[in-house]
Enzyme design. Sequence first.
Site, short mmCIF file in Angstrom:
data_model
loop_
_atom_site.label_atom_id
_atom_site.label_comp_id
_atom_site.label_asym_id
_atom_site.label_seq_id
_atom_site.Cartn_x
_atom_site.Cartn_y
_atom_site.Cartn_z
N ASN A 293 0.20 19.09 -19.98
CA ASN A 293 -0.13 18.12 -21.03
C ASN A 293 -0.25 18.77 -22.40
OD1 ASN A 293 -0.27 15.82 -19.37
ND2 ASN A 293 -2.25 16.53 -18.60
N HIS B 62 -0.65 11.26 -27.28
CA HIS B 62 -1.00 9.95 -26.73
C HIS B 62 -1.74 9.10 -27.76
CE1 HIS B 62 -0.61 11.35 -22.26
NE2 HIS B 62 0.53 11.15 -22.84
N LYS C 27 8.46 22.94 -13.87
CA LYS C 27 7.62 21.81 -13.46
C LYS C 27 7.29 21.91 -11.97
CE LYS C 27 5.96 17.40 -13.87
NZ LYS C 27 5.87 16.19 -14.64
N LYS D 129 3.57 11.64 -10.82
CA LYS D 129 2.66 10.84 -11.66
C LYS D 129 3.36 9.54 -11.99
CE LYS D 129 -0.26 14.12 -14.10
NZ LYS D 129 -0.61 14.66 -15.43
N ARG E 86 0.81 -1.24 0.00
CA ARG E 86 0.00 0.00 0.00
C ARG E 86 0.83 1.27 0.00
NH1 ARG E 86 -3.29 -2.88 3.75
NH2 ARG E 86 -5.00 -3.85 2.61
N GLU F 13 9.94 18.31 -24.48
CA GLU F 13 9.32 18.73 -23.21
C GLU F 13 9.90 20.08 -22.77
OE1 GLU F 13 6.74 17.09 -22.10
OE2 GLU F 13 6.99 14.95 -22.46
N HIS G 6 0.01 16.80 -25.55
CA HIS G 6 -0.10 15.39 -25.20
C HIS G 6 -1.41 14.75 -25.64
CE1 HIS G 6 3.41 16.43 -22.90
NE2 HIS G 6 3.51 15.24 -22.34
N ARG H 290 -2.24 22.10 -13.55
CA ARG H 290 -1.29 21.05 -13.95
C ARG H 290 -1.64 20.46 -15.32
NH1 ARG H 290 1.67 16.28 -10.42
NH2 ARG H 290 2.77 15.43 -12.20
N GLU I 22 -3.71 17.81 -10.30
CA GLU I 22 -4.28 18.21 -11.60
C GLU I 22 -5.75 18.61 -11.50
OE1 GLU I 22 -2.50 16.13 -14.98
OE2 GLU I 22 -4.40 16.35 -16.01
N HIS J 226 7.97 9.10 -27.14
CA HIS J 226 7.05 10.02 -26.47
C HIS J 226 7.34 11.47 -26.84
CE1 HIS J 226 4.31 11.57 -23.47
NE2 HIS J 226 5.28 12.29 -22.94
P1 NAD Z 1 12.69 5.78 -21.91
O1 NAD Z 1 12.58 5.60 -20.47
O2 NAD Z 1 12.21 4.69 -22.80
O3 NAD Z 1 14.20 6.14 -22.27
C1 NAD Z 1 14.55 6.38 -23.62
C2 NAD Z 1 15.70 5.46 -24.07
O4 NAD Z 1 16.90 6.00 -23.58
C3 NAD Z 1 15.60 4.04 -23.56
O5 NAD Z 1 16.05 3.16 -24.55
C4 NAD Z 1 16.56 4.06 -22.37
O6 NAD Z 1 17.10 2.79 -22.11
C5 NAD Z 1 17.63 4.98 -22.89
N1 NAD Z 1 18.41 5.69 -21.89
C6 NAD Z 1 17.94 6.39 -20.83
N2 NAD Z 1 18.93 7.02 -20.21
C7 NAD Z 1 20.06 6.70 -20.86
C8 NAD Z 1 21.43 7.07 -20.72
N3 NAD Z 1 21.84 7.95 -19.81
N4 NAD Z 1 22.34 6.53 -21.57
C9 NAD Z 1 21.93 5.69 -22.56
N5 NAD Z 1 20.66 5.33 -22.77
C10 NAD Z 1 19.74 5.84 -21.93
O7 NAD Z 1 11.88 7.09 -22.38
P2 NAD Z 1 11.88 8.57 -21.80
O8 NAD Z 1 11.82 9.43 -22.99
O9 NAD Z 1 12.94 8.77 -20.80
O10 NAD Z 1 10.49 8.64 -21.03
C11 NAD Z 1 9.28 8.46 -21.69
C12 NAD Z 1 8.26 7.94 -20.71
O11 NAD Z 1 8.07 8.91 -19.68
C13 NAD Z 1 6.90 7.71 -21.33
O12 NAD Z 1 6.41 6.47 -20.90
C14 NAD Z 1 6.05 8.83 -20.78
O13 NAD Z 1 4.70 8.48 -20.67
C15 NAD Z 1 6.67 9.07 -19.46
N6 NAD Z 1 6.46 10.42 -18.94
C16 NAD Z 1 5.99 10.53 -17.67
C17 NAD Z 1 5.79 11.77 -17.12
C18 NAD Z 1 5.33 11.90 -15.70
O14 NAD Z 1 5.02 13.01 -15.26
N7 NAD Z 1 5.31 10.83 -14.94
C19 NAD Z 1 6.07 12.93 -17.86
C20 NAD Z 1 6.57 12.77 -19.16
C21 NAD Z 1 6.77 11.50 -19.69
N1 GLY Z 2 3.80 15.41 -17.60
C1 GLY Z 2 2.53 15.87 -17.13
C2 GLY Z 2 2.46 16.04 -15.65
O1 GLY Z 2 3.36 15.73 -14.93
O2 GLY Z 2 1.46 16.47 -15.15
#
Ligand code: NAD
Ligand code: GLY
Length: 369
Positions: free
Chosen positions: A254, A261, A236, A144, A122, A186, A257, A250, A246, A274
């Site tokens: 998006n 999406h 942020k 998130k 939990r 971003e 987005h 907040r 949100e 992404h």
């Molecule tokens: P990812 O986590 O897939 O990383 C991108 C690629 O880079 C992967 O192949 C990873 O292995 C590689 N990588 C990462 N760091 C590295 C490094 N230092 N050296 C070599 N390779 C490296 O993708 P991302 O772009 O980091 O994140 C996208 C995800 O984040 C999506 O799922 C999206 O929905 C999510 N997201 C979440 C929020 C939130 O607020 N929680 C906000 C924006 C995006």
């Molecule tokens: N990336 C959107 C949020 O964190 O709200």
Amino acid sequence: MSSTINLNLPLSAYEIAISPSGLDKLGDYMNALQLGQKVLLVSNSTVFEHYGERALSSLNAAGFDVCRCILPDGEQHKNLDSIQKIYDTALENRIERSSTMVALGGGVIGDMTGFAAATWLRGIKFVQVPTSLLAMVDASIGGKTGVNHPQGKNLIGAFHQPRLVLIDPEVLKTLPERELRAGMAEVIKYGVIWDADLFAEMEKCKNLDQMQYLMAPFSDQESLVDYILTRSCQAKADVVSKDEKEAGLRATLNYGHTIAHAVESLTGYSVVNHGEAVAIGMVAAGEIAAKLGMWQVEEVQRQNALIEKAGLPIKLPAGLDIAEIIESLQLDKKVKAGKVRFILPTQIGAVTISDQVPSEVIREVLQNM
Ligand code: NAD
Ligand code: GLY
């Protein structure tokens, strides 16, 4: 250059520490927070190969008892099967309420580790060590967490704030340039929705899509990447601190987005990443705002030019069916009473939220892309 941004929320407060070589100090940072002795480190095979040993050494040297769960790399693995693997590792290693999960990776690992931490027993503590630019400026901050459903992005999730976000900009040296560009999407987003100065500074830069250029000096004290990280993380933190769950503001994070999406899920999370999808979504949202007379055409063009300069796409991937995109918008989390809500710019640095965008306008804009 090291810097710290504080994120203060009603029920939690934490630091976003931007610290060169910070990865080697992970254990010290966590000790300072007096976290329990047991740690479950979650990473993917790519990132672990680069940085796993350094993270483990730092944690072990600081006296933590560490187990690990290394998941396959890729957005297509951001699902409940991966969460099950984290739970299995937690169970085998007796991860307790006092234990901490550490996410070492990009946004995919950060979102999944956060979700596992939110739900295991939990809810236990977790720490974000983002390694992609996108995760550093966005995904690791604000709590998130979640996974994708086969029919929709991030449909399963929870709000769960980390205890610390530790950003070591030096790990960006191994990030593939395509992923660097994804992170820039971003960063440009923050410029459009919140920080007109950041936008203007980026317009002055020449090669936003090259790591070498990002690592070069920007002022006497900092490199361009330091500047970008600080301004983006501050943007942020500002937004999240005003609206953690949100209720309103907040949602502006998006921007781009809504269509992003839909594009990601309709292409099976494997054609565009992404950040690329967000770039396409920002172009679409900008054009919609212009068609509705809300945003000046010259500013839309400035946005699109910056997106192109960062090496990001401004067109939809080939073969996508416009009707399917419009149908898929209904699955967006921002849909309220069946109405799709768009974040639309009114000037660089300011946006508004609208659920009054006629489908014909969306269709026309998408057909031109
Ligand atoms: P990812 O986590 O897939 O990383 C991108 C690629 O880079 C992967 O192949 C990873 O292995 C590689 N990588 C990462 N760091 C590295 C490094 N230092 N050296 C070599 N390779 C490296 O993708 P991302 O772009 O980091 O994140 C996208 C995800 O984040 C999506 O799922 C999206 O929905 C999510 N997201 C979440 C929020 C939130 O607020 N929680 C906000 C924006 C995006
Ligand atoms: N990336 C959107 C949020 O964190 O709200």
